[in-house]
Design a protein around this motif. Structure first.
Motif, PDB file in Angstrom:
ATOM      1  N   UNK A  83      28.670  87.151  29.620  1.00 56.94           N
ATOM      2  CA  UNK A  83      29.176  88.485  29.920  1.00 56.94           C
ATOM      3  C   UNK A  83      29.417  88.575  31.420  1.00 56.94           C
ATOM      4  N   UNK A  84      30.580  89.084  31.818  1.00 60.55           N
ATOM      5  CA  UNK A  84      30.897  89.216  33.233  1.00 60.55           C
ATOM      6  C   UNK A  84      30.908  90.667  33.704  1.00 60.55           C
ATOM      7  N   UNK A  89      34.313  81.691  23.488  1.00 65.61           N
ATOM      8  CA  UNK A  89      33.086  81.205  22.850  1.00 65.61           C
ATOM      9  C   UNK A  89      31.879  82.054  23.217  1.00 65.61           C
ATOM     10  N   UNK A  90      31.788  82.448  24.478  1.00 64.01           N
ATOM     11  CA  UNK A  90      30.668  83.291  24.917  1.00 64.01           C
ATOM     12  C   UNK A  90      30.685  84.621  24.174  1.00 64.01           C
ATOM     13  N   UNK A 111      25.922  93.303  27.327  1.00 65.42           N
ATOM     14  CA  UNK A 111      25.765  92.925  28.738  1.00 65.42           C
ATOM     15  C   UNK A 111      24.605  91.959  28.960  1.00 65.42           C
ATOM     16  N   UNK A 112      23.672  91.890  28.043  1.00 65.58           N
ATOM     17  CA  UNK A 112      22.526  90.987  28.172  1.00 65.58           C
ATOM     18  C   UNK A 112      22.834  89.557  27.736  1.00 65.58           C
ATOM     19  N   UNK A 113      23.992  89.332  27.141  1.00 65.55           N
ATOM     20  CA  UNK A 113      24.317  88.028  26.576  1.00 65.55           C
ATOM     21  C   UNK A 113      24.909  87.093  27.622  1.00 65.55           C
ATOM     22  N   UNK A 122      35.209  94.882  27.832  1.00 67.52           N
ATOM     23  CA  UNK A 122      34.277  93.904  28.384  1.00 67.52           C
ATOM     24  C   UNK A 122      35.036  92.648  28.787  1.00 67.52           C
ATOM     25  N   UNK A 123      34.494  91.973  29.778  1.00 67.40           N
ATOM     26  CA  UNK A 123      35.092  90.722  30.252  1.00 67.40           C
ATOM     27  C   UNK A 123      34.055  89.618  30.075  1.00 67.40           C
ATOM     28  N   UNK A 124      34.519  88.478  29.575  1.00 60.61           N
ATOM     29  CA  UNK A 124      33.655  87.356  29.222  1.00 60.61           C
ATOM     30  C   UNK A 124      34.127  86.071  29.873  1.00 60.61           C
TER      31      UNK A 124
END
Length: 106
Positions: free
Chosen positions: A34-35, A59-60, A29-31, A53-55
């Motif tokens: 990250x959504x 690439x992210x 979540x810190x990256x 998780x949703x990004x």
């Protein structure tokens, strides 16, 4: 992009796994990119857990996996996930879907 990682965890190992899963989720979540994300446990099969998780984009997510904190706190846990595809494109009206084809030209 949506990432769904499922885990099979014995009931006796669940408390420690839950802590490890929360730590992995926090690192991700810190990256950048990250959504959102959710940790869950199956209501019919309590041995089955999920980290969803949703990004922003693929690439992210891939860059997030190479970050030191993620390598330390998330990658070891993610390596315990069930061996199945985990990355999904989000399907919304009007979006162009990924085309199944070779990724390189030989």
């Amino acid at each position: 992009m949506l990432v769904v990682s499922r885990f099979r965890v014995a009931v006796g190992d669940a408390p420690a796994f839950r802590d490890d899963l929360a730590r992995a989720h926090a690192a991700l979540a810190q990256r950048p990119g990250y959504e959102s994300g959710t940790v869950g446990r199956n209501v019919d099969d309590p041995d089955l857990w999920v980290l969803s998780t949703r990004w922003e984009n693929v690439g992210a997510y891939r860059r997030a996996l190479s970050a030191y904190d993620v390598k330390l706190h998330a990658v070891p846990l993610l390596s315990r996930a069930l061996d199945e595809p985990s990355a999904y494109e989000v399907v919304e009206p009007g979006t162009d879907l990924n085309v199944a084809s070779a990724r390189s030209l030989v």
